[in-house]
Design an enzyme around this catalytic site. Structure first.
Site, PDB file in Angstrom:
ATOM      1  N   ASP A 182      12.354 -68.777  -3.803  1.00  0.00           N
ATOM      2  CA  ASP A 182      12.108 -67.426  -3.323  1.00  0.00           C
ATOM      3  C   ASP A 182      10.855 -67.438  -2.468  1.00  0.00           C
ATOM      4  O   ASP A 182      10.039 -68.330  -2.592  1.00  0.00           O
ATOM      5  CB  ASP A 182      11.809 -66.516  -4.518  1.00  0.00           C
ATOM      6  N   ASP A 191      14.132 -64.186  -9.827  1.00  0.00           N
ATOM      7  CA  ASP A 191      13.539 -63.243 -10.761  1.00  0.00           C
ATOM      8  C   ASP A 191      14.471 -62.087 -11.089  1.00  0.00           C
ATOM      9  O   ASP A 191      14.437 -61.556 -12.168  1.00  0.00           O
ATOM     10  CB  ASP A 191      12.187 -62.737 -10.233  1.00  0.00           C
ATOM     11  N   ASP A 200      20.060 -62.721  -9.765  1.00  0.00           N
ATOM     12  CA  ASP A 200      19.820 -64.126  -9.504  1.00  0.00           C
ATOM     13  C   ASP A 200      20.420 -64.977 -10.612  1.00  0.00           C
ATOM     14  O   ASP A 200      20.559 -66.185 -10.458  1.00  0.00           O
ATOM     15  CB  ASP A 200      18.311 -64.423  -9.468  1.00  0.00           C
TER      16      ASP A 200
END
Lengths: 985, 303
Positions: A337, A678, A682
């Protein structure tokens, strides 16, 4: 989902049998609760504890040992039936074997449970409360008591307790990032705005947060039936497959079991054809199995892994599944990310533009000063605007905290500006107090600026100061002059051009740019008492003086560029996957090194060569920035091509669902993929990845549940330390296994020679167990503390199909070289003991049948002395002890040589790993205790050995060391040679 | 967590294995080229030759250090073992059962004794010297031929009634059988501390272990202890047979014997008898070793 968003309030009341004012009655709520169950997500179905436990009992070598135990009991039964003299030996042996299996099983289970518990405690959270109207009263209830039809009230900061159809809102905004990954707060109202329930504004979803405002709504879905619940159950549908280390260990178990069974069967056949009794042959078979199986090894591996897991936890990587420790080490692609992981997750002023010049600001985590030139009067003017035209404020009571750590009330950009000003000017609140605000127009999306009017802090200057900030082009439109070095100059086209260039440049760096301008209102027109009215705007808002630009970005964490370059040298590809705009994503990727300074994307090449994008040879571009929109239309082949051809890839504007596609694409390339995440959605990607990494701070529970590892500080750099640990443990496990396997040959040879040469038994089955589960355990764990031989982060990740934990070289070198040396050393001790007690080697050959005959009590030795059966047995046990001691002594040498695989021991240092010495002393200590302490317990078959026999094998121990040093020397001297290929494991 | 699909069908596995054994493309046999196999074999050949050499060297130097006349240590031989002839072992040690009226049951026993005593004929003992002293026969020098030491003669006639000469059936048909007790040889062992050790046979008076003797005891039969004739007189091992100097020094040494003749064996009862050797330095209380300093056996004579 239903069509609740389309229904009117009264229809909803009817549908759910509720009332907006009174809510449900408690009785009705209880009924529904009984029907629907509590409003909580069902945790992923865990394997029952007993199944986990039993799995430990039959996994790995346990089956072999069970077979050994069963054979022991069978032969006990037969002997008992035949009325033999001492059949209980086999009964005990069987019991001991069973105990070994059960104890190691319990141990492994306990270790596994312990690491699971860490996670369990981690995910435990304070029960959430919800404000509910029931029986016409407002009540605080635990959120899991909510039922469909309940009326709940939420306010800023709350977590939405269920899926809710909003019926009343006031400035309500929700953060749906846990659901969609979009971090921008979305406003919520009571209006039906979209056919799709996921898009419409009048529904708020379970587990998202209300950022600001208040709202009231009807619960329409609870628990697993919520949108999140459905995604979560989708995630648990992605199967749990074996970890790379599990596969390696399985491979190793197969190998050793294969050796054990084939040697066992071979010698069973040999002994039968040598006319041994079947019963005896079965007993040999048990001995061979016990000698071949490294009983303690799997426990050792578990301990080593959990030691590493502990070490990683200290470095902020919390490992949920022990085996994931190693998986991280074999990772070849990290899909990371951006926000929070690579970046600091807070807007920070990165650049300034004034006096026709761009200045860079410090964006590190702990800035205390700003180094750029602050002498220009333009800066003074600009800083005043930054300070005054800002509604953000520090929460009180944080004076002792560093500025960057203080909590601010206000949006991200204003926070950035406030902190920036505070760092440079100090005490912004005081400055604001001295420049009293008389009027203010807050930012709104139509005029795209923010304005305020202040008195000045100069008592002689009675003018009002009008300050304004906003979208640069809008600000510029309102200006007629521009400040250069403190002087107002007319804004001609040349200066406007300069502004455009600067604006483009800052924007091109992916930064959010704000323009700042001001105007001193003439004192005669706007006296002290002038009534400013923000609605009618009775003051000038054009022909202002442009002062400068400030640009902000969420800057990368300062440790990240280093970590990324480490990944690069470690052969790990870092792919950025973000929901952000491609330009921002690319800028961050460049600044952290995910896209290196020299590489270009297809678009860059097109721009440089001034040709259309289609004409660029795609192979030339090493980097690629892929937009989520493009990804949507791509075929799998196209995605594979991108993943294959570009070494530096950024996926921007991607949805979390696309993350799963990217992960699968990487896995199709044969990569071991680590994924960070997070949000709740996901979790499928986290599950799918070889190792899912959830963020400890920003991560949702669902993500943490799906992940194998939790990153406590959300920092990308921690992943890299994790990778390092993972690689180290793989190397060290190799050493441990090599160490453990070696002595198996020294345990096996006695049986083989006993069968073939009919000498008295050199070592007993129980004695072998004492080596495998006694002296050898601590040393093999100690190898887990060994430091890396060279920079393991300069190596490519291991190829999971080729670089096996136990490869041919390791097995062959341990079994056929060092193991043989150990056997020779141990046999020399054995023959020495027998010779010095009266049986010279020549006498021993072929002596077995008479030796073991209970009816011969005057057995003649080489000197004509006569021995009873018990005297011979006692000598045999002395032989066992001598053999045991020799193996122990040589295992010390084995332990020392296993410290390195390539480097000389002297390069590695004998004393750097102190635990090895604990291992050596424990090994010798245990041997001393067994020999002299328990030497009188007949059942254990140890005898107090004459002390000099401890040293017979020492020359062979030294030989092992020297031989291995020579091996390593040649490996270093002649890399790639025949020797290197065959001797390096 | 990851998927690593390594599931293969059986035929694929077989194919892979065949490819492993001989890969026609790379010309690899079991993962190595043929020349590589030659090299690796040569290496291992050399390695094992060297290891065998080292082993041989170690054993050679071991043989150089050991004394060929007597062992370095006698840790297990503190006290001699005792054996019985005839030696018929059953499941639980020595068991001598026979029927006086059925000579097939005792002929084997008699033969065993006769065979055993062939080593004690005057012819077999001709190399040994006659000894008369009743003290230890200590020889510090090699007085015998070929660097040997002398051994004392022990001939079967010393066993008188149990020598098999006067009674070739050793008293078995009469129910008064002869047994021969032998003490194990231990180099430089001086039994008895100057007094000749002697054999003493009794019933095993353990209630649980010897039910028959217990019954006799119950019947008031204690007046009938075991009556034994010992040969030579008193059942002693003459001291001049000690010490033993080892096979190399005394190649013709033969153990002195004591014969016991049981005179009052109750018929049709299994009796447990123990013959101990009484003498200083000889222990018979080792719980682990039933044959150290004593020999226990079961005797049952039927008619």
């Amino acid at each position: 989902i239903q069509d609740d968003h389309k229904l009117s309030t009264s229809e909803l009341e009817e549908k759910y049998g509720t009332s907006i004012d009174k809510g449900l009655s408690s009785a009705r709520a209880a009924e529904i609760l009984a029907r629907d169950g509590p409003n909580s997500l069902t945790p992923p179905k865990a394997t029952p504890e007993i199944v986990k436990f039993l799995k430990q009992m039959v996994g790995g070598f346990s089956i072999l040992l069970w077979i050994g135990a069963v054979f022991s009991w069978i032969s006990f039964g037969i002997q008992l039936a035949q009325g033999a003299e001492s059949p209980f030996d086999n009964l005990y042996l069987g019991v001991v074997l069973a105990l070994v299996v059960i104890l190691t099983g319990i141990f492994a289970y306990y270790q596994e449970a312990k690491s699971t518990n860490i996670m369990a405690s981690f995910s435990k959270m304070i029960p959430q409360q919800a404000l509910v109207i029931r029986d016409a009263e407002k009540k605080e209830l635990p959120a899991d008591q909510l039922v469909v039809g309940d009326i709940v009230e939420i306010k800023g900061g709350d977590r939405i307790p269920a899926d809710i159809r909003l019926i009343f809102t006031q400035g309500c905004k929700v953060d749906n990032s846990s659901l969609t990954g979009e971090s921008e707060p979305q406003s919520r109202s009571c209006d039906f705005t979209h056919e799709n329930p996921l898009e419409t504004r009048n529904i708020a979803f379970y587990s998202t947060t209300c950022v600001e405002g208040t709202a009231t709504g009807i619960v329409i879905n609870t628990g697993d039936r919520t949108i999140i619940g459905r995604i979560a159950s989708l995630a648990s549908g992605v199967g749990n497959e074996k970890t790379p280390i599990a596969i390696e260990i399985e491979h190793f178990v197969y190998l050793v079991a294969g050796v054990a069974i084939s040697i066992g069967v071979l010698f069973f056949i040999i002994s039968v054809s040598m006319r041994y009794k079947i019963l005896d042959s079965i007993i040999f078979l048990i001995g061979i199995i016990v000698a071949n199986v490294p009983e303690g090894l799997l426990a050792t591996v578990t301990v080593s892994l959990s030691l590493t897991a502990k070490r990683m936890a200290k470095k902020n990587c919390l490992v949920k599944n022990l085996e994931a420790v190693e998986t991280l080490g074999s990772t070849s692609i990290i899909c990371s990310d951006k926000t929070g992981t690579l970046t600091q997750n807070r807007m920070t002023v990165a650049h300034l533009w004034f006096d026709n010049q761009i200045y860079s600001a410090d964006t590190s985590e702990d800035q205390t000063t700003q180094p750029f030139d602050q002498s220009s009067p333009s800066w003074t003017a600009l800083s005043k605007i930054v300070t005054l035209c800002n509604r953000a404020e520090f929460r009180p009571g944080q004076e002792n905290l560093p500025i960057m750590k203080r909590v601010v009330v206000g949006d991200a950009s204003e926070t950035a500006l406030l902190k920036f000003a505070e760092v440079i000017l100090g005490d912004v609140m005081n400055i604001r107090a001295r420049n009293k605000k008389v009027a203010e127009i807050p930012f709104n999306s139509t005029n795209k600026f923010q304005l305020s009017i202040h008195e000045t802090d100069d008592p002689n200057d009675k003018r009002f100061l009008l300050v304004m900030k906003g979208a640069p082009e809008r600000i510029l439109e309102r200006c007629s002059t521009i400040m250069i070095n403190g002087k107002e100059e007319p804004l001609d086209s040349e200066k406007a051009e300069a502004f455009q260039t600067a604006y483009m440049e800052l924007g091109g760096m992916g930064e959010r740019v704000l323009g700042f301008c001001h105007l001193y209102l003439p004192e005669n027109e706007f006296p002290d008492t002038y009534p400013f009215d923000t609605d009618s705007m009775n003051f000038p808002t054009s022909n202002l003086c442009f002062v400068g630009l400030l640009s902000m970005i969420d800057p990368p964490r300062s440790t990240v560029p280093d970590a990324v370059s480490k990944c690069r040298s470690a052969g790990i590809k870092v792919i950025m996957v973000t929901g952000d705009h491609p330009i921002t994503a690319k800028a961050i990727a460049k600044s952290v090194g995910i896209i290196s300074a020299t590489s270009e994307t297809v678009e860059d090449i097109a721009k440089r060569l001034n040709i259309p994008v289609e004409q660029v040879n795609r192979r030339e571009a090493t980097a690629a920035v892929v937009n989520g929109m493009e990804l949507k239309d791509m075929s799998l082949q196209q995605l594979d091509e991108i993943l294959c051809n570009h070494s530096e890839i950024v996926f921007a504007r991607t949805s979390p669902q696309q993350k799963l596609i990217i992960v699968e694409g990487c896995q199709r390339q044969g990569a071991v993929v680590a994924v960070t995440g997070d949000g709740v959605n996901d979790s499928p990607a986290l599950k799918k990845a070889d190792i899912g990494i959830a963020m400890g701070i920003a991560g949702s529970d669902a993500a943490k549940n799906a992940a194998d590892m939790v990153l406590l500080d959300d920092n990308f750099a921690s992943i890299v330390t994790g990778v390092e640990e993972g690689r180290l443990i793989f190397d060290n496990l190799k050493k441990t296994i090599a160490y453990t396997l070696t002595k198996n040959i020294a345990e096996l040879c006695p049986f083989l020679i006993y069968i073939i040469a009919s000498i008295p038994m050199p070592i007993g089955t129980i004695t072998i167990l004492f080596i495998d589960l006694g002296t050898d355990i601590i040393p093999s764990v100690a190898l887990a503390y060994e430091k890396a031989e060279s920079d393991i982060m300069n190596r490519r990740p291991r190829n999971k199909r080729k670089d096996r934990l136990v490869n041919e070289q390791l097995a062959v070198y341990s079994y056929l070289q060092i193991g043989i040396m150990q056997s020779v050393g141990a046999f020399v001790t054995y023959f020495t003991v027998y010779a010095e007690q009266g049986f010279l080697p020549s006498t021993l050959l072929g002596v077995r049948v008479n030796w073991e005959n209970n009816a011969i009590n005057d057995f003649e030795d080489s000197y004509g002395q006569e021995w009873t059966k018990y005297q011979r047995m006692y000598l045999q046990w002395t032989g066992y002890t001598a053999f045991f001691v020799s193996i122990t002594i040589q295992q010390v040498a084995d332990l020392i040589i296993r410290k390195t695989r390539r480097n000389s021991i002297f390069q590695q240092g004998l004393f750097r790993n102190k635990v090895i010495w604990v291992g050596i002393f424990s090994q010798i200590g245990i041997a001393l205790i067994l020999t002299y302490g328990l030497g009188h317990v007949t059942a254990l078959n140890f005898t107090p050995l004459r002390f000099q026999y401890w040293f017979v094998a020492v020359p062979f121990a030294i030989l092992i060391w020297v031989y291995d040093e020579v091996r390593k020397l040649f490996i270093r001297r002649y890399p790639g040679s025949w020797w290197d290929k065959n001797m390096y494991y | 967590m990851a998927t690593l699909n390594e599931k293969k069908t059986c035929s694929e596995r077989m194919e892979n294995f065949r490819r492993f054994v001989w890969n026609p493309e790379t010309k690899l046999f079991m993962g190595r080229s043929l020349i590589n196999w030659v090299w690796i074999s040569l290496y291992y050949l050399a390695f094992y030759v060297v290891m065998s050499g080292l082993f041989a060297l170690s054993i050679y130097s071991l043989m150089r250090t050991v004394n060929l006349y007597e062992p370095d240590y006698q840790d297990q031989l503190k006290s001699p073992g005792v054996t019985l002839r005839p030696d018929v072992y059953g499941d639980r040690g020595l068991q001598i059962y026979y029927n006086v009226s059925d000579n097939k049951t005792w002929e084997g026993l008699v033969t065993t004794l006769r065979t055993f005593l062939t080593a004690y004929t005057p012819a077999a003992q001709r190399l040994n010297v006659n000894c008369t002293s009743n003290t230890y026969f200590i020889q510090d020098t090699f007085d015998g031929p070929n660097k040997t030491k002398l051994s004392c003669k022990f001939t079967s006639d010393m066993l008188q009634n149990c020598s098999g000469i006067t009674d070739p059936t050793f008293g078995f048909p009469d129910g008064k059988p002869c047994f021969i007790i032998k003490m194990n040889r231990i180099i430089k062992f001086f039994p008895g501390n100057g007094t000749a050790p002697r054999v003493d046979c009794t019933y095993v008076v353990s209630v649980r272990a010897n039910r028959a003797a217990f019954l006799l005891y119950e019947q008031g039969d204690e007046s009938r202890p075991l009556e034994v004739d010992y040969y030579p007189v008193n059942g002693t091992f003459n001291l001049h047979y000690f010490p033993y100097y080892g096979k190399k020094a005394q190649p013709s040494y033969s153990n002195p014997l004591v014969a016991v003749k049981f005179l009052n064996i109750t018929r049709n009862v299994e009796l447990k008898i123990v013959c101990k050797i009484i003498g200083a330095g000889i222990t018979f209380d080792n719980v682990h070793d039933p044959y150290e300093g004593k020999v226990e056996f079961k005797l049952k004579i039927e008619d």
